[in-house]
Design a protein around this motif. Structure first.
Motif, PDB file in Angstrom:
ATOM      1  N   ILE A 157       0.807  -1.222   0.000  1.00  0.00           N
ATOM      2  CA  ILE A 157       0.000   0.000   0.000  1.00  0.00           C
ATOM      3  C   ILE A 157       0.841   1.274   0.000  1.00  0.00           C
ATOM      4  N   MET A 158       1.920   1.318   0.748  1.00  0.00           N
ATOM      5  CA  MET A 158       2.733   2.539   0.816  1.00  0.00           C
ATOM      6  C   MET A 158       3.436   2.807  -0.508  1.00  0.00           C
ATOM      7  N   ASP A 159       3.884   1.747  -1.181  1.00  0.00           N
ATOM      8  CA  ASP A 159       4.502   1.930  -2.500  1.00  0.00           C
ATOM      9  C   ASP A 159       3.493   2.494  -3.491  1.00  0.00           C
ATOM     10  N   ILE A 160       2.273   1.998  -3.446  1.00  0.00           N
ATOM     11  CA  ILE A 160       1.230   2.478  -4.356  1.00  0.00           C
ATOM     12  C   ILE A 160       0.956   3.956  -4.101  1.00  0.00           C
ATOM     13  N   VAL A 161       0.805   4.334  -2.846  1.00  0.00           N
ATOM     14  CA  VAL A 161       0.539   5.735  -2.501  1.00  0.00           C
ATOM     15  C   VAL A 161       1.716   6.613  -2.912  1.00  0.00           C
ATOM     16  N   LYS A 162       2.920   6.190  -2.607  1.00  0.00           N
ATOM     17  CA  LYS A 162       4.125   6.962  -2.951  1.00  0.00           C
ATOM     18  C   LYS A 162       4.218   7.185  -4.463  1.00  0.00           C
ATOM     19  N   ILE A 163       4.019   6.143  -5.224  1.00  0.00           N
ATOM     20  CA  ILE A 163       4.072   6.247  -6.693  1.00  0.00           C
ATOM     21  C   ILE A 163       2.996   7.188  -7.200  1.00  0.00           C
ATOM     22  N   PHE A 164       1.789   7.070  -6.674  1.00  0.00           N
ATOM     23  CA  PHE A 164       0.694   7.943  -7.096  1.00  0.00           C
ATOM     24  C   PHE A 164       1.050   9.408  -6.863  1.00  0.00           C
ATOM     25  N   LEU A 165       1.562   9.724  -5.697  1.00  0.00           N
ATOM     26  CA  LEU A 165       1.865  11.115  -5.353  1.00  0.00           C
ATOM     27  C   LEU A 165       3.067  11.673  -6.109  1.00  0.00           C
ATOM     28  N   GLU A 166       3.997  10.812  -6.496  1.00  0.00           N
ATOM     29  CA  GLU A 166       5.222  11.279  -7.152  1.00  0.00           C
ATOM     30  C   GLU A 166       5.156  11.272  -8.680  1.00  0.00           C
ATOM     31  N   THR A 167       4.215  10.582  -9.264  1.00  0.00           N
ATOM     32  CA  THR A 167       4.130  10.494 -10.727  1.00  0.00           C
ATOM     33  C   THR A 167       3.518  11.775 -11.282  1.00  0.00           C
ATOM     34  N   LYS A 168       4.117  12.290 -12.324  1.00  0.00           N
ATOM     35  CA  LYS A 168       3.660  13.534 -12.956  1.00  0.00           C
ATOM     36  C   LYS A 168       2.735  13.242 -14.140  1.00  0.00           C
ATOM     37  N   PHE A 169       1.803  14.143 -14.367  1.00  0.00           N
ATOM     38  CA  PHE A 169       0.890  14.075 -15.504  1.00  0.00           C
ATOM     39  C   PHE A 169       1.656  14.384 -16.780  1.00  0.00           C
ATOM     40  N   GLU A 170       1.444  13.591 -17.825  1.00  0.00           N
ATOM     41  CA  GLU A 170       2.150  13.775 -19.101  1.00  0.00           C
ATOM     42  C   GLU A 170       1.573  14.896 -19.954  1.00  0.00           C
ATOM     43  N   GLY A 171       0.304  15.207 -19.793  1.00  0.00           N
ATOM     44  CA  GLY A 171      -0.318  16.240 -20.620  1.00  0.00           C
ATOM     45  C   GLY A 171      -0.494  15.767 -22.051  1.00  0.00           C
ATOM     46  N   GLY A 172      -0.315  16.680 -23.014  1.00  0.00           N
ATOM     47  CA  GLY A 172      -0.424  16.324 -24.429  1.00  0.00           C
ATOM     48  C   GLY A 172      -1.768  15.729 -24.777  1.00  0.00           C
ATOM     49  N   ARG A 173      -1.743  14.601 -25.487  1.00  0.00           N
ATOM     50  CA  ARG A 173      -2.987  13.959 -25.935  1.00  0.00           C
ATOM     51  C   ARG A 173      -3.871  13.567 -24.750  1.00  0.00           C
ATOM     52  N   HIS A 174      -3.246  13.312 -23.597  1.00  0.00           N
ATOM     53  CA  HIS A 174      -4.016  12.938 -22.413  1.00  0.00           C
ATOM     54  C   HIS A 174      -4.789  14.139 -21.866  1.00  0.00           C
ATOM     55  N   ILE A 227      -6.093  16.551 -23.624  1.00  0.00           N
ATOM     56  CA  ILE A 227      -7.262  16.705 -24.497  1.00  0.00           C
ATOM     57  C   ILE A 227      -8.364  15.735 -24.074  1.00  0.00           C
ATOM     58  N   ARG A 228      -7.976  14.520 -23.742  1.00  0.00           N
ATOM     59  CA  ARG A 228      -8.957  13.492 -23.360  1.00  0.00           C
ATOM     60  C   ARG A 228      -9.630  13.820 -22.033  1.00  0.00           C
ATOM     61  N   ILE A 229      -8.849  14.233 -21.042  1.00  0.00           N
ATOM     62  CA  ILE A 229      -9.484  14.487 -19.748  1.00  0.00           C
ATOM     63  C   ILE A 229     -10.340  15.753 -19.777  1.00  0.00           C
ATOM     64  N   GLU A 230     -10.051  16.660 -20.700  1.00  0.00           N
ATOM     65  CA  GLU A 230     -10.912  17.840 -20.852  1.00  0.00           C
ATOM     66  C   GLU A 230     -12.295  17.459 -21.374  1.00  0.00           C
ATOM     67  N   LYS A 231     -12.416  16.291 -21.971  1.00  0.00           N
ATOM     68  CA  LYS A 231     -13.697  15.808 -22.478  1.00  0.00           C
ATOM     69  C   LYS A 231     -14.515  15.057 -21.425  1.00  0.00           C
ATOM     70  N   ILE A 232     -13.954  14.826 -20.255  1.00  0.00           N
ATOM     71  CA  ILE A 232     -14.658  14.050 -19.227  1.00  0.00           C
ATOM     72  C   ILE A 232     -15.877  14.781 -18.672  1.00  0.00           C
ATOM     73  N   PRO A 233     -15.749  16.046 -18.244  1.00  0.00           N
ATOM     74  CA  PRO A 233     -16.960  16.700 -17.703  1.00  0.00           C
ATOM     75  C   PRO A 233     -18.043  16.790 -18.772  1.00  0.00           C
ATOM     76  N   LYS A 234     -19.257  16.515 -18.346  1.00  0.00           N
ATOM     77  CA  LYS A 234     -20.367  16.582 -19.284  1.00  0.00           C
ATOM     78  C   LYS A 234     -20.722  18.042 -19.535  1.00  0.00           C
ATOM     79  N   ASN A 235     -20.822  18.399 -20.786  1.00  0.00           N
ATOM     80  CA  ASN A 235     -21.206  19.767 -21.140  1.00  0.00           C
ATOM     81  C   ASN A 235     -22.717  19.897 -21.075  1.00  0.00           C
ATOM     82  N   PRO A 236     -23.217  20.996 -20.491  1.00  0.00           N
ATOM     83  CA  PRO A 236     -24.681  21.197 -20.441  1.00  0.00           C
ATOM     84  C   PRO A 236     -25.246  21.341 -21.841  1.00  0.00           C
ATOM     85  N   GLN A 237     -26.434  20.814 -22.052  1.00  0.00           N
ATOM     86  CA  GLN A 237     -27.024  20.869 -23.400  1.00  0.00           C
ATOM     87  C   GLN A 237     -28.272  21.707 -23.447  1.00  0.00           C
TER      88      GLN A 237
END
Length: 146
Positions: free
Chosen positions: A117-134, A136-146
């Protein structure tokens, strides 16, 4: 770093262990989790305040824990700015951060080995977001009001 943590009765052991581990690493912990042994409680009562704290930008990350991790993740993901990832091994923790920019890790207390468990938490907190194509994808997650 400020880290919010919340758990139900199944995650209490992990919560205390994670708190101690992170405090030793110099992080500030805001604990919204259940704090008594022996009584069953409802995970949303502890996950909502944790997720809301992260959602409002008051913490850098959140850690939530319940039996399967599913209910906790579902509850946290109701908040607009939350990307809670159900994580049970290191590789999932890496991808949750690198590709999904997850800001909350949801841990399944009944299915994660205590020695990992501690390794999992440590890795999660230390890993950086890559950005780029990812990004764009996460910007599509919130549902846009219609």
């Amino acid at each position: 770093m400020i880290i919010a943590i919340g758990s139900d009765h199944t995650g209490i052991y992990y919560k205390y262990s994670i708190n101690n581990f992170l405090i030793e690493k110099g992080h500030k912990i805001i604990d919204f989790g259940y704090s008594e042994y022996g009584k069953k409680v409802d995970y949303p009562d502890f996950i909502h305040p944790t997720a809301e704290f992260v959602n409002r930008g008051k913490a850098n990350f959140g850690i939530i824990i319940c039996g399967s991790g599913n209910g906790a993740a579902m509850t946290a993901n109701k908040y607009q700015n939350i990307r809670a990832a159900l994580v049970w091994k290191k590789e999932i923790a890496i991808l949750a951060r690198k590709h999904n920019n997850a800001n909350i890790i949801s841990l399944p207390a009944r299915f994660v080995d205590k020695s990992k468990i501690m390794d999992i938490v440590k890795i999660f907190l230390e890993t950086k977001f890559e950005g780029g194509r990812h990004k764009i994808r996460i910007e599509k997650i919130p549902k846009n009001p219609q």
